[in-house]
Design an enzyme around this catalytic site. Structure first.
Site, PDB file in Angstrom:
ATOM      1  N   ARG A   1       0.836  -1.205   0.000  1.00  0.00           N
ATOM      2  CA  ARG A   1       0.000   0.000   0.000  1.00  0.00           C
ATOM      3  C   ARG A   1       0.872   1.256   0.000  1.00  0.00           C
ATOM      4  O   ARG A   1       0.609   2.214  -0.722  1.00  0.00           O
ATOM      5  CB  ARG A   1      -0.899   0.027   1.247  1.00  0.00           C
TER       6      ARG A   1
ATOM      7  N   GLN B   1     -11.274   9.568   6.037  1.00  0.00           N
ATOM      8  CA  GLN B   1     -11.097   8.171   6.446  1.00  0.00           C
ATOM      9  C   GLN B   1      -9.850   7.609   5.773  1.00  0.00           C
ATOM     10  O   GLN B   1      -9.433   6.496   6.080  1.00  0.00           O
ATOM     11  CB  GLN B   1     -12.298   7.337   6.000  1.00  0.00           C
TER      12      GLN B   1
ATOM     13  N   HIS C   1      -9.061   7.429  10.551  1.00  0.00           N
ATOM     14  CA  HIS C   1      -8.667   6.012  10.510  1.00  0.00           C
ATOM     15  C   HIS C   1      -7.153   5.830  10.517  1.00  0.00           C
ATOM     16  O   HIS C   1      -6.660   4.741  10.211  1.00  0.00           O
ATOM     17  CB  HIS C   1      -9.302   5.304   9.303  1.00  0.00           C
TER      18      HIS C   1
ATOM     19  N   CYS D   1       3.705   1.296  18.247  1.00  0.00           N
ATOM     20  CA  CYS D   1       4.074   0.016  18.842  1.00  0.00           C
ATOM     21  C   CYS D   1       2.841  -0.885  18.897  1.00  0.00           C
ATOM     22  O   CYS D   1       1.730  -0.419  19.161  1.00  0.00           O
ATOM     23  CB  CYS D   1       4.608   0.264  20.250  1.00  0.00           C
TER      24      CYS D   1
ATOM     25  N   THR E   1     -17.504   7.706  -0.408  1.00  0.00           N
ATOM     26  CA  THR E   1     -17.558   6.731   0.688  1.00  0.00           C
ATOM     27  C   THR E   1     -18.818   5.886   0.576  1.00  0.00           C
ATOM     28  O   THR E   1     -19.883   6.393   0.218  1.00  0.00           O
ATOM     29  CB  THR E   1     -17.505   7.431   2.071  1.00  0.00           C
ATOM     30  N   SER E   2     -18.699   4.592   0.889  1.00  0.00           N
ATOM     31  CA  SER E   2     -19.862   3.697   0.806  1.00  0.00           C
ATOM     32  C   SER E   2     -20.750   3.815   2.033  1.00  0.00           C
ATOM     33  O   SER E   2     -21.881   3.335   2.027  1.00  0.00           O
ATOM     34  CB  SER E   2     -19.380   2.247   0.668  1.00  0.00           C
TER      35      SER E   2
ATOM     36  N   LEU F   1     -19.690   8.034  -6.732  1.00  0.00           N
ATOM     37  CA  LEU F   1     -19.845   7.454  -8.063  1.00  0.00           C
ATOM     38  C   LEU F   1     -21.160   6.705  -8.199  1.00  0.00           C
ATOM     39  O   LEU F   1     -21.784   6.694  -9.253  1.00  0.00           O
ATOM     40  CB  LEU F   1     -18.668   6.491  -8.293  1.00  0.00           C
ATOM     41  N   GLU F   2     -21.582   6.073  -7.121  1.00  0.00           N
ATOM     42  CA  GLU F   2     -22.835   5.303  -7.196  1.00  0.00           C
ATOM     43  C   GLU F   2     -23.774   5.701  -6.061  1.00  0.00           C
ATOM     44  O   GLU F   2     -23.328   6.111  -4.991  1.00  0.00           O
ATOM     45  CB  GLU F   2     -22.536   3.803  -7.126  1.00  0.00           C
TER      46      GLU F   2
HETATM   47  C1  BJW Z   1     -15.989   7.224  -5.907  1.00  0.00           C
HETATM   48  C2  BJW Z   1     -14.992   7.284  -6.877  1.00  0.00           C
HETATM   49  C3  BJW Z   1     -14.699   8.550  -7.408  1.00  0.00           C
HETATM   50  C4  BJW Z   1     -15.165   5.251  -6.234  1.00  0.00           C
HETATM   51  N1  BJW Z   1     -15.366   9.604  -6.993  1.00  0.00           N
HETATM   52  N2  BJW Z   1     -16.650   8.295  -5.531  1.00  0.00           N
HETATM   53  C5  BJW Z   1     -22.167   0.229  14.395  1.00  0.00           C
HETATM   54  C6  BJW Z   1     -22.917  -0.637  13.646  1.00  0.00           C
HETATM   55  C7  BJW Z   1     -22.309  -1.743  13.045  1.00  0.00           C
HETATM   56  C8  BJW Z   1     -20.955  -2.005  13.214  1.00  0.00           C
HETATM   57  C9  BJW Z   1     -20.209  -1.142  13.969  1.00  0.00           C
HETATM   58  C10 BJW Z   1     -20.825  -0.038  14.538  1.00  0.00           C
HETATM   59  N3  BJW Z   1     -19.860   0.646  15.214  1.00  0.00           N
HETATM   60  C11 BJW Z   1     -18.686   0.007  15.072  1.00  0.00           C
HETATM   61  C12 BJW Z   1     -18.866  -1.087  14.315  1.00  0.00           C
HETATM   62  C13 BJW Z   1     -17.801  -2.055  13.939  1.00  0.00           C
HETATM   63  C14 BJW Z   1     -16.912  -1.614  12.827  1.00  0.00           C
HETATM   64  C15 BJW Z   1     -17.756  -1.427  11.573  1.00  0.00           C
HETATM   65  O1  BJW Z   1     -18.112  -0.349  11.175  1.00  0.00           O
HETATM   66  N4  BJW Z   1     -18.042  -2.520  10.878  1.00  0.00           N
HETATM   67  C16 BJW Z   1     -18.794  -2.452   9.650  1.00  0.00           C
HETATM   68  C17 BJW Z   1     -18.114  -3.344   8.627  1.00  0.00           C
HETATM   69  C18 BJW Z   1     -20.234  -2.775   9.906  1.00  0.00           C
HETATM   70  N5  BJW Z   1     -16.207  -0.400  13.156  1.00  0.00           N
HETATM   71  C19 BJW Z   1     -15.066  -0.431  13.813  1.00  0.00           C
HETATM   72  O2  BJW Z   1     -14.574  -1.484  14.194  1.00  0.00           O
HETATM   73  C20 BJW Z   1     -14.418   0.903  14.149  1.00  0.00           C
HETATM   74  N6  BJW Z   1     -14.118   0.950  15.539  1.00  0.00           N
HETATM   75  C21 BJW Z   1     -15.040   1.153  16.452  1.00  0.00           C
HETATM   76  O3  BJW Z   1     -16.166   1.446  16.173  1.00  0.00           O
HETATM   77  O4  BJW Z   1     -14.600   1.013  17.719  1.00  0.00           O
HETATM   78  C22 BJW Z   1     -15.542   1.024  18.790  1.00  0.00           C
HETATM   79  C23 BJW Z   1     -14.865   0.539  20.041  1.00  0.00           C
HETATM   80  C24 BJW Z   1     -15.417   0.879  21.243  1.00  0.00           C
HETATM   81  C25 BJW Z   1     -14.831   0.424  22.396  1.00  0.00           C
HETATM   82  C26 BJW Z   1     -13.685  -0.350  22.357  1.00  0.00           C
HETATM   83  C27 BJW Z   1     -13.130  -0.700  21.162  1.00  0.00           C
HETATM   84  C28 BJW Z   1     -13.734  -0.246  19.993  1.00  0.00           C
HETATM   85  C29 BJW Z   1     -13.081   1.014  13.427  1.00  0.00           C
HETATM   86  C30 BJW Z   1     -13.243   1.091  11.971  1.00  0.00           C
HETATM   87  C31 BJW Z   1     -11.888   1.151  11.292  1.00  0.00           C
HETATM   88  C32 BJW Z   1     -12.026   1.016   9.796  1.00  0.00           C
HETATM   89  N7  BJW Z   1     -10.784   0.876   9.225  1.00  0.00           N
HETATM   90  C33 BJW Z   1     -10.691   0.653   7.784  1.00  0.00           C
HETATM   91  C34 BJW Z   1      -9.465  -0.190   7.468  1.00  0.00           C
HETATM   92  C35 BJW Z   1      -8.203   0.457   7.735  1.00  0.00           C
HETATM   93  C36 BJW Z   1      -7.119  -0.471   7.334  1.00  0.00           C
HETATM   94  C37 BJW Z   1      -6.541  -0.146   6.016  1.00  0.00           C
HETATM   95  O5  BJW Z   1      -6.638   0.961   5.520  1.00  0.00           O
HETATM   96  O6  BJW Z   1      -5.942  -1.065   5.534  1.00  0.00           O
HETATM   97  O7  BJW Z   1     -10.709   1.910   7.103  1.00  0.00           O
HETATM   98  S1  BJW Z   1     -12.024  -0.232   7.047  1.00  0.00           S
HETATM   99  C38 BJW Z   1     -11.922   0.572   5.499  1.00  0.00           C
HETATM  100  O8  BJW Z   1     -13.255   1.094   5.286  1.00  0.00           O
HETATM  101  C39 BJW Z   1     -10.969   1.779   5.689  1.00  0.00           C
HETATM  102  C40 BJW Z   1     -11.845   2.902   5.168  1.00  0.00           C
HETATM  103  O9  BJW Z   1     -11.432   4.146   5.732  1.00  0.00           O
HETATM  104  C41 BJW Z   1     -13.237   2.499   5.558  1.00  0.00           C
HETATM  105  C42 BJW Z   1     -14.336   3.180   4.805  1.00  0.00           C
HETATM  106  O10 BJW Z   1     -14.320   2.821   3.459  1.00  0.00           O
HETATM  107  P1  BJW Z   1     -14.726   3.864   2.355  1.00  0.00           P
HETATM  108  O11 BJW Z   1     -13.796   5.002   2.391  1.00  0.00           O
HETATM  109  O12 BJW Z   1     -16.153   4.186   2.490  1.00  0.00           O
HETATM  110  O13 BJW Z   1     -14.404   3.056   1.014  1.00  0.00           O
HETATM  111  P2  BJW Z   1     -15.338   2.044   0.180  1.00  0.00           P
HETATM  112  O14 BJW Z   1     -14.453   1.268  -0.701  1.00  0.00           O
HETATM  113  O15 BJW Z   1     -16.232   1.282   1.064  1.00  0.00           O
HETATM  114  O16 BJW Z   1     -16.259   3.005  -0.694  1.00  0.00           O
HETATM  115  C43 BJW Z   1     -15.732   3.832  -1.717  1.00  0.00           C
HETATM  116  C44 BJW Z   1     -16.865   4.561  -2.400  1.00  0.00           C
HETATM  117  O17 BJW Z   1     -16.305   5.496  -3.317  1.00  0.00           O
HETATM  118  C45 BJW Z   1     -17.793   3.650  -3.216  1.00  0.00           C
HETATM  119  O18 BJW Z   1     -19.132   3.921  -2.848  1.00  0.00           O
HETATM  120  C46 BJW Z   1     -17.537   4.054  -4.694  1.00  0.00           C
HETATM  121  O19 BJW Z   1     -18.709   4.064  -5.492  1.00  0.00           O
HETATM  122  C47 BJW Z   1     -17.034   5.462  -4.541  1.00  0.00           C
HETATM  123  N8  BJW Z   1     -16.120   5.911  -5.608  1.00  0.00           N
HETATM  124  N9  BJW Z   1     -14.526   6.015  -7.155  1.00  0.00           N
HETATM  125  C48 BJW Z   1     -16.363   9.445  -6.118  1.00  0.00           C
HETATM  126  N10 BJW Z   1     -13.743   8.700  -8.429  1.00  0.00           N
END
Ligand code: BJW
Length: 246
Positions: free
Chosen positions: A64, A96, A114, A122, A192-193, A218-219
């Site tokens: 990455r 994010q 994020h 660490c 963001t999705s 995009l969508e």
């Molecule tokens: C375009 C385009 C163009 C393309 N122009 N558009 C409540 C309900 C349910 C679950 C939970 C909840 N609260 C917490 C959770 C659990 C969990 C969670 O959300 N799970 C879900 C899967 C349901 N959340 C967590 O665990 C978070 N922590 C937390 O809540 O802690 C609470 C806690 C309390 C007490 C003790 C301990 C904890 C942490 C979340 C961390 C997310 N991290 C990631 C990975 C990082 C690692 C890495 O980078 O390798 O971050 S997940 C990944 O998704 C990354 C992103 O930032 C994140 C969001 O994704 P994003 O940006 O939306 O991307 P896509 O691919 O999903 O969408 C892209 C969009 O762009 C698409 O729609 C395309 O159409 C569009 N597009 N080209 C415009 N040119």
């Protein structure tokens, strides 16, 4: 599309996701050819995955890092940096994205909810304070924490980990300030999705605080229903038109 008419009483939050960097060549997470393809999320983006196989996780993040280092900011990133120059402290960029493309485009104040792909911490971070910038690639070795000798890991918020309060507070206090100063609040989410919480719920909070909310994507997924307006298209094309009319 109508340009958003900001004035001296406007307060603007833009929250970006992976789609904002897609036109720069950074893969998104959940699209076809997305980052998770070929990798189980929990194998590479969870504390458990790191504990099981730190080298596999470092290979993923080194790849990455190498990819992002070859990418350049796009017109969407540049438009956001320009908007910050115009609005000053009445603008907040929440991202994010763990890449550094906003910073390289000239954005100064960026709440990286994020984490940061180019920083290490660490793996024993609850007890060890080590955090440092690092652009290194570790395909054959797992770097060690220079303070306590444990494995180092990328400073990224993995699933099940808490977001840093000092960073999420930037969002909540920015919204609160709009209310205190009787300013008109805008919340614009980009690329963001809305699949990942708590950030996907920021729009609910912004709406509750009286914001006019917009999604640029995009969508049109279900997340679009949470916003007052949806603008379909690429961030790099829509943002300059939405903010500057060109
Ligand atoms: C375009 C385009 C163009 C393309 N122009 N558009 C409540 C309900 C349910 C679950 C939970 C909840 N609260 C917490 C959770 C659990 C969990 C969670 O959300 N799970 C879900 C899967 C349901 N959340 C967590 O665990 C978070 N922590 C937390 O809540 O802690 C609470 C806690 C309390 C007490 C003790 C301990 C904890 C942490 C979340 C961390 C997310 N991290 C990631 C990975 C990082 C690692 C890495 O980078 O390798 O971050 S997940 C990944 O998704 C990354 C992103 O930032 C994140 C969001 O994704 P994003 O940006 O939306 O991307 P896509 O691919 O999903 O969408 C892209 C969009 O762009 C698409 O729609 C395309 O159409 C569009 N597009 N080209 C415009 N040119």
């Amino acid at each position: 599309m109508e340009r958003l008419q900001f004035d001296s009483n406007s307060r603007v939050i833009v929250m970006t996701g992976a789609g904002a960097s897609a036109e720069s060549g950074v893969p998104t997470f959940r699209d076809a050819n997305g980052l998770w393809e070929g990798n189980k999320v929990e194998d590479v983006a969870s504390p458990y995955g790191f504990m099981e196989d730190p080298q596999k996780v470092w290979n993923f993040y080194s790849q990455r890092r190498a990819n992002v280092m070859m990418c350049d900011p796009n017109t969407g990133h540049l438009a956001l940096a320009e908007l910050e120059r115009q609005l000053g402290d009445r603008f907040l960029l929440v991202t994010q994205n763990v890449d550094d493309l906003h910073e390289r485009a000239g954005s100064k104040r960026v709440a990286k909810v994020h984490g940061n792909l180019f920083r290490n911490k660490c793996s024993q971070h609850t007890t060890c304070p080590y955090v440092a910038d690092d652009h290194g690639l570790y395909f054959d070795t797992v770097p060690k924490c220079p303070v306590c000798g444990a494995d180092a890991r990328p400073e990224i918020v993995w699933f099940g980990e808490r977001l840093q309060l000092s960073v999420t507070d930037m969002f909540y206090s920015f919204c609160a300030r709009a209310q205190m100063d009787a300013q008109k609040l805008y919340y614009v989410a980009v690329g963001t999705s809305g699949a990942v919480y708590p950030v996907a719920s920021f729009v609910y909070h912004a709406n509750t605080m009286g914001a006019e909310s917009h999604l640029v994507n995009l969508e049109q997924g279900e997340h679009a229903n949470d916003f007052h307006s949806f603008h379909k298209g690429k961030a790099g094309e829509i943002l300059p038109r939405l903010f500057f009319g060109s």
